[in-house]
Each structure stands twice: as C-alpha cells, then as structure tokens.
Design a protein around this motif. Structure first.
Motif, PDB file in Angstrom:
ATOM      1  N   PRO A 159       0.799  -1.235   0.000  1.00 19.55           N
ATOM      2  CA  PRO A 159       0.000   0.000   0.000  1.00 19.55           C
ATOM      3  C   PRO A 159       0.832   1.285   0.000  1.00 19.55           C
ATOM      4  N   ILE A 160       2.162   1.157   0.169  1.00 16.86           N
ATOM      5  CA  ILE A 160       3.012   2.338   0.407  1.00 16.86           C
ATOM      6  C   ILE A 160       3.792   2.708  -0.848  1.00 16.86           C
ATOM      7  N   ASP A 161       4.056   3.989  -0.979  1.00 16.00           N
ATOM      8  CA  ASP A 161       4.956   4.447  -2.045  1.00 16.00           C
ATOM      9  C   ASP A 161       5.715   5.667  -1.536  1.00 16.00           C
ATOM     10  N   GLY A 165      11.254   9.991  -2.095  1.00 17.37           N
ATOM     11  CA  GLY A 165      11.379  10.031  -0.644  1.00 17.37           C
ATOM     12  C   GLY A 165      10.188  10.631   0.080  1.00 17.37           C
ATOM     13  N   ARG A 166       9.172  11.083  -0.678  1.00 21.65           N
ATOM     14  CA  ARG A 166       7.985  11.606   0.015  1.00 21.65           C
ATOM     15  C   ARG A 166       6.972  10.469   0.170  1.00 21.65           C
ATOM     16  N   GLY A 167       6.958   9.901   1.368  1.00 21.58           N
ATOM     17  CA  GLY A 167       6.156   8.710   1.620  1.00 21.58           C
ATOM     18  C   GLY A 167       4.672   9.015   1.631  1.00 21.58           C
ATOM     19  N   ALA A 168       3.897   8.095   1.099  1.00 23.73           N
ATOM     20  CA  ALA A 168       2.443   8.278   1.038  1.00 23.73           C
ATOM     21  C   ALA A 168       1.803   6.938   0.717  1.00 23.73           C
ATOM     22  N   LEU A 169       0.479   6.924   0.666  1.00 29.15           N
ATOM     23  CA  LEU A 169      -0.200   5.750   0.133  1.00 29.15           C
ATOM     24  C   LEU A 169       0.097   5.662  -1.358  1.00 29.15           C
ATOM     25  N   ARG A 170       0.290   4.436  -1.831  1.00 28.22           N
ATOM     26  CA  ARG A 170       0.556   4.238  -3.251  1.00 28.22           C
ATOM     27  C   ARG A 170      -0.683   4.597  -4.078  1.00 28.22           C
ATOM     28  N   ASN A 171      -0.424   5.244  -5.194  1.00 28.77           N
ATOM     29  CA  ASN A 171      -1.511   5.617  -6.099  1.00 28.77           C
ATOM     30  C   ASN A 171      -1.870   4.400  -6.963  1.00 28.77           C
ATOM     31  N   ASN A 172      -2.510   3.411  -6.323  1.00 34.67           N
ATOM     32  CA  ASN A 172      -2.820   2.170  -7.045  1.00 34.67           C
ATOM     33  C   ASN A 172      -4.303   2.138  -7.434  1.00 34.67           C
ATOM     34  N   ARG A 216       9.583   5.543   2.920  1.00 39.82           N
ATOM     35  CA  ARG A 216       8.702   4.369   3.010  1.00 39.82           C
ATOM     36  C   ARG A 216       8.467   3.968   4.461  1.00 39.82           C
ATOM     37  N   ARG A 217       9.539   4.014   5.274  1.00 37.09           N
ATOM     38  CA  ARG A 217       9.376   3.679   6.698  1.00 37.09           C
ATOM     39  C   ARG A 217       8.415   4.661   7.363  1.00 37.09           C
ATOM     40  N   THR A 218       8.611   5.946   7.082  1.00 33.11           N
ATOM     41  CA  THR A 218       7.745   6.969   7.685  1.00 33.11           C
ATOM     42  C   THR A 218       6.291   6.766   7.249  1.00 33.11           C
ATOM     43  N   ALA A 219       6.109   6.502   5.959  1.00 33.15           N
ATOM     44  CA  ALA A 219       4.744   6.330   5.446  1.00 33.15           C
ATOM     45  C   ALA A 219       4.076   5.108   6.075  1.00 33.15           C
ATOM     46  N   MET A 220       4.826   4.026   6.236  1.00 28.84           N
ATOM     47  CA  MET A 220       4.252   2.824   6.854  1.00 28.84           C
ATOM     48  C   MET A 220       3.854   3.115   8.305  1.00 28.84           C
ATOM     49  N   LEU A 221       4.727   3.807   9.026  1.00 26.07           N
ATOM     50  CA  LEU A 221       4.404   4.121  10.432  1.00 26.07           C
ATOM     51  C   LEU A 221       3.167   5.013  10.504  1.00 26.07           C
ATOM     52  N   HIS A 222       3.061   5.986   9.603  1.00 27.46           N
ATOM     53  CA  HIS A 222       1.869   6.851   9.590  1.00 27.46           C
ATOM     54  C   HIS A 222       0.608   6.049   9.301  1.00 27.46           C
TER      55      HIS A 222
END
Ligand code: XIL
Length: 359
Positions: A159-161, A165-172, A216-222
């Motif tokens: 789910p992550i992208d 380096g700007r972590g977010a939900l993947r645009n899938n 990616r780590r930051t986005a997963m933690l968020h």
C-alpha cells in the motif's frame, strides 16, 4: 513451545548442536532444521511455494517438509490466479496447496487479498468506478474457502509508495477507485468474514539507509498509526525484506528504530519474503554465497532482537525457483539469494538462517 535448552538437548547429536550453538555450519548427516531453529526462539520458519513444483520436485517437497512450519502461496492465492475472468474460478492449485499444508500440519499465510499487480482486468474496470461489491465478493469466497487452512492474511499488499522520498499511500487501482480509506475498509471487511484470522498489511523497501526507504518507513508508520487510531482490525505488518547488496550496509540504528516504532504501535511483525539480490555475480561462488549469508545474518540479528517479530519466510527455498530469475538478463548467472542452490544443496545462507533463528 520448545525452549532453546530443551531443543538443544533433544537434538543430542554433538556436531549439529555445537554448530547451532556456535553459529557454524551444520555438516554431514546431521542438519538442524530451520523449523526447529525458529521454534527455539518461539518463532516459525516458512517459505513461498508453488503446488506444481512441490508435486513435481521431490527435493523441494522434502526440503519443505523438513524445514517449514508455514507456507506462503507464491502465486496461486492471488486474485488473478483464483478468478482470472469474471465468474471463472480456477481454485484447484490453491486448493491443492491448502490440502498439502493441512495434511502435513503446516500453517499458511494467505497472500494476498488485494494487490494492484495481481488484480485481474475484469475487476479493475469495476474497481475504477468505485464498485466495492467486487472486493466484497472476492473476500467472501476466498476467506470462506480457506478459513481452515489459512491463519494469517496479507489483506493489502504494497500500500506504500515514496517517490523521491515523500512517503504516502501508493496511487494504485484501489486508491484511485475507493480513496485513501480502502485499506481500513478492506481490513474491516476481512475481520467480519474471517474473525479468527490474523490480518496484516505487507510491503517492501524498509531496510536501507536512503531517502526513498526512509520515506517508506515513515509512510508505513503513519499508515499503521492512523489505522490503530481508528481501531481498524490490523494485527501485524509484513516486512518483505527483499535484501539487496547494491543498497549499502544495513544500519542497525535505523532498523532498530523502525521495529521499536512498530512495537509502540501495538502490531506484531513477520518477515514475509526474505531473499538477497546480489547484483555482482562475477565473484567466485563461495564469495557470493558468503556475502549473501552475511547480509542475511546481519539483517536477522537486528530484527530478531525484537520480540514482536514472530517468524521468517523466505521467498522460495531454492535459487532455481527464485522470482529474481524472471527479472534478470537472459543468459546472466542466476542469483544465489535463497537458502538452497539449484540442486537443493544447502548454502551458507541456510546456516545463517539457522544460527540467527536459534540465537
Ligand atoms: C511474485 C512472484 O514471485 C512471481 O512469480 C509473480 O510473477 C509475481 O509476484 N512482492 C510480493 C510477491 O508481494 O507477491 C511477489 O511475488 C514478489 C514481490
């Protein structure tokens, strides 16, 4: 569960036990099973497999039965494998694997309910229009059919992208069709339909010290934090752990911090797809194998120090079956990033797994 002391004394044979305790290679007739090594620390060991390969290759079957507690279907539980066309179900390979696992007392990781890359074309059209009922029907059939065989589901895969380096939900496809709530919605639906299963999200690219993986780590933690705040039924996070020798040294501080943050959020962790991408395949074989084993040991020593890590799964057992073969230039030497070589001889990576798991 077997304690380490009980395991070591039950194993008995001096060479193997000494090898297990010292971290050296288990040699000759005596070989410590990965399953027993993992159980010694209250964990499990598993591998991704294909039912056709288990059936046609006795050496694979033997290795699975000797070493594994848990199986992950490499391909056959994915949506496009189960239902390639609307209303056309092709569940026989998945059923076969489930029967094999149950017949041999192995647990299964259900992989994966939602993954952009394995979503069949017919379902993509419906998802794009925001039609949740296709997801609902898929979950209902699959979760019901494999309720007895599967204990843990990757409800959402990747789910992550983090572009630049700007972590977010993947645009899938799911994000576009249903908006950012699709992860919570999927977990909630899965819990309703499979109340006894552990529910996970699973993703890659958390290991190395670079801006993309930091993002990616930051986005997963968020994401995990947001899901926990809304009391979404999320039990665990799968770290694929496709290690990569071209990405620089693993930094214990970074990985420790990430695992501690996940522990603080109240989730458990599974290492779900471990393998090592070598890149430089020009070195002598023994050196390549040593590098792969060292990377495996370094990674596992860091993550297995955290009690929230419940088990380790490799993405295949033999180099001959590695998914990385599909990605390499034709004619190039095959990657050697799994525990057994192409002829099912155990490699130093397997020893690294044994000693890290038993430590
Ligand atoms: C891969 C399989 O190994 C391939 O055989 C298949 O063609 C594509 O998928 N991350 C995942 C796995 O979560 O499902 C992928 O498996 C590998 C990367």
């Amino acid at each position: 569960m077997l304690s380490r002391r009980a395991l070591l004394s039950s194993l008995g044979a001096a060479t193997g036990v000494a090898a297990l305790a010292s971290g050296g290679p288990a040699s000759g007739a005596f070989r410590v099973n990965l399953r027993d090594a993992a159980r010694a620390s209250g964990r499990y060991f598993g591998a991704a497999v294909r039912p056709d390969q288990i059936e046609s290759e006795p050496a694979l079957r033997a290795a699975v039965l000797a070493d594994c507690d848990s199986l992950t279907p490499e391909i056959h539980f994915k949506w496009d494998a189960l239902q390639p066309e609307a209303n056309v179900w092709t569940t026989e390979p998945a059923d076969k694997l489930a029967r094999f696992a149950q017949g041999h007392g192995l647990t299964m990781r259900g992989h994966a309910l939602l993954w952009d890359q394995s979503t069949p074309a017919w379902a993509r059209d419906a998802i794009a229009t925001g039609d949740w009922s296709v997801v609902e029907r898929h979950f209902r059939v699959v979760l019901d059919r494999y309720a007895d065989a599967v204990q843990e589901w990757d409800v959402v895969n990747e789910p992550i992208d983090a572009p630049e380096g700007r972590g977010a939900l993947r645009n899938n496809i799911f994000y576009r069709g249903f908006g950012p709530d699709y992860v919570a919605r999927a977990l909630t639906a899965a819990r309703q339909m499979a109340p006894d299963a552990r529910l996970m999200i699973n993703d890659y690219g958390f290991e190395y010290d670079n801006p993309v993986e930091e993002g990616r780590r930051t986005a997963m933690l968020h994401l995990v934090e947001a899901l926990r705040k809304q009391a979404t039924p999320l039990d665990g996070v799968g770290l694929q752990a496709h290690l990569d020798l071209s990405k620089g040294p693993l930094k214990p501080k970074i990985l420790d911090g990430f695992l501690r943050n996940l522990a603080d959020l109240g989730v458990y962790v599974a290492i779900t797809e471990l393998d090592v991408n070598e890149h430089d395949r020009s070195l002598p074989t023994y050196e390549r194998d040593r590098k792969v084993a060292d990377e495996t040991r370094r990674y596992l020593d860091i993550v297995l120090a955290h009690p929230i890590v419940q088990g380790v799964t490799t993405w295949g057992l033999s180099d001959r079956h590695s998914w990385l073969l599909d990605q390499q230039v034709a004619g190039a030497p095959a990657n050697r990033g799994l525990p057994f070589d192409g002829s099912f001889h155990p490699k130093p990576m397997r020893d690294a797994l044994v000693s890290a798991l038993a430590a």
